[in-house]
Scaffold this motif. Sequence first.
Motif, mmCIF file in Angstrom:
data_model
loop_
_atom_site.group_PDB
_atom_site.id
_atom_site.type_symbol
_atom_site.label_atom_id
_atom_site.label_comp_id
_atom_site.label_asym_id
_atom_site.label_seq_id
_atom_site.Cartn_x
_atom_site.Cartn_y
_atom_site.Cartn_z
ATOM 1 N N GLU A 164 38.946 46.797 -21.056
ATOM 2 C CA GLU A 164 38.718 45.375 -21.350
ATOM 3 C C GLU A 164 39.637 44.556 -20.463
ATOM 4 N N LEU A 165 39.148 43.421 -20.006
ATOM 5 C CA LEU A 165 40.031 42.468 -19.337
ATOM 6 C C LEU A 165 40.606 41.600 -20.454
ATOM 7 N N SER A 166 41.923 41.676 -20.696
ATOM 8 C CA SER A 166 42.506 40.967 -21.852
ATOM 9 C C SER A 166 42.962 39.563 -21.496
ATOM 10 N N SER A 167 43.645 39.418 -20.357
ATOM 11 C CA SER A 167 44.102 38.080 -19.975
ATOM 12 C C SER A 167 44.420 38.033 -18.490
ATOM 13 N N VAL A 168 44.399 36.826 -17.985
ATOM 14 C CA VAL A 168 44.735 36.582 -16.583
ATOM 15 C C VAL A 168 45.626 35.349 -16.584
ATOM 16 N N ALA A 169 46.744 35.382 -15.874
ATOM 17 C CA ALA A 169 47.638 34.218 -15.901
ATOM 18 C C ALA A 169 48.225 33.957 -14.522
ATOM 19 N N ALA A 170 48.255 32.669 -14.177
ATOM 20 C CA ALA A 170 48.966 32.241 -12.966
ATOM 21 C C ALA A 170 50.388 31.945 -13.410
ATOM 22 N N GLN A 171 51.353 32.628 -12.837
ATOM 23 C CA GLN A 171 52.737 32.419 -13.268
ATOM 24 C C GLN A 171 53.354 31.244 -12.502
ATOM 25 N N SER A 172 54.406 30.670 -13.092
ATOM 26 C CA SER A 172 54.989 29.467 -12.479
ATOM 27 C C SER A 172 55.603 29.770 -11.112
ATOM 28 N N ASP A 173 55.951 31.050 -10.866
ATOM 29 C CA ASP A 173 56.532 31.399 -9.556
ATOM 30 C C ASP A 173 55.459 31.744 -8.515
ATOM 31 N N GLY A 174 54.181 31.581 -8.881
ATOM 32 C CA GLY A 174 53.102 31.805 -7.919
ATOM 33 C C GLY A 174 52.486 33.193 -8.001
ATOM 34 N N ARG A 175 53.120 34.102 -8.780
ATOM 35 C CA ARG A 175 52.530 35.431 -8.911
ATOM 36 C C ARG A 175 51.377 35.377 -9.929
#
Length: 298
Positions: free
Chosen positions: A103-114
Amino acid sequence: MQLKEYGTFAIPGQVFVEEGQGGLPVVKVRNSFAQADIYLYGAHVTHYEPKGGKPLLWLSDTSPFAAGKAIRGGIPVCFPWFGPHRTNKDFPVHGIARFRNWELSSVAAQSDGRTRVALSLASDEATKAFWPHDFILELIVTVGGSLELELTASNAGREPFLYEDCLHTYFAVGDVAKTGVSGLDGTGYIDRAASDARKVQTGKIAPAGETVNIYMKAPSRTEIEDTAGGRKIRTEQCGFDSTVVWNPWEAAAAKNPEMTDRWKSFICVEAANCLDSNVVLLPGTSHRSSVRYTAEKI
Ligand code: TA6
């Protein structure tokens, strides 16, 4: 073509899910540090390339991308056993996690660009046909200037269980015969290519033939010196007790249609909990292990 059902996971210009090889869904990450491809089938990272660098991972250009077949190259996730099953030789090598759709659970753009992509796999009737336990696996892939993977296994059942796991990473190198792996000097290992003889590593590993070395109680860092490729790759691991260094070399590779003469351009340095170092999980508990890979030009 982007896959509509995964539209909510898209981050414009950074993450999208599309049909990859064999029609399998692949999460594509493109950020200011790097690009990466992660198949939901097996939670398999098949590609990572830092900006200004070269692809870090080897992937066979004849690898199958099909249900029931192992993707050959990239980072296979091995669970709940390492290598051949101990009692049933008909069961798949390296467990069942790499043959399941996660399952794809989550995707996040982090504040440091990663970018952080989380995938999960829960036991079901199909996994129980091979392994009777209730489990949840989570893999978090963080794409930045380094590639980081964090694998967590949880016991969701009522009985303790014992498992092995491994991130079986295929690193692309210019020429395996001109590649060295350092950091394991003085570490004891099982030499699978010499009838499981117990040995101790002296100096760096300089492969010159079939190499299947399973280092137990391995240090947390190794360095791959890819002389022909003009780079070194630092591997760091935490929560994994073993490190496996593998290349089939000519004769064993010739028997595998996805390898043939391509064995020269990879070396596997794998982070594992295996053999002497398996993990016991009590009901309701988890074990987390992680790796970080960083490449530098030399
Ligand atoms: O981890 C090393 C190893 O167990 C080798 O003995 C070799 O058989 C290989 O893994 C198999 O990996 P693959 O991805 O080809 O199934």
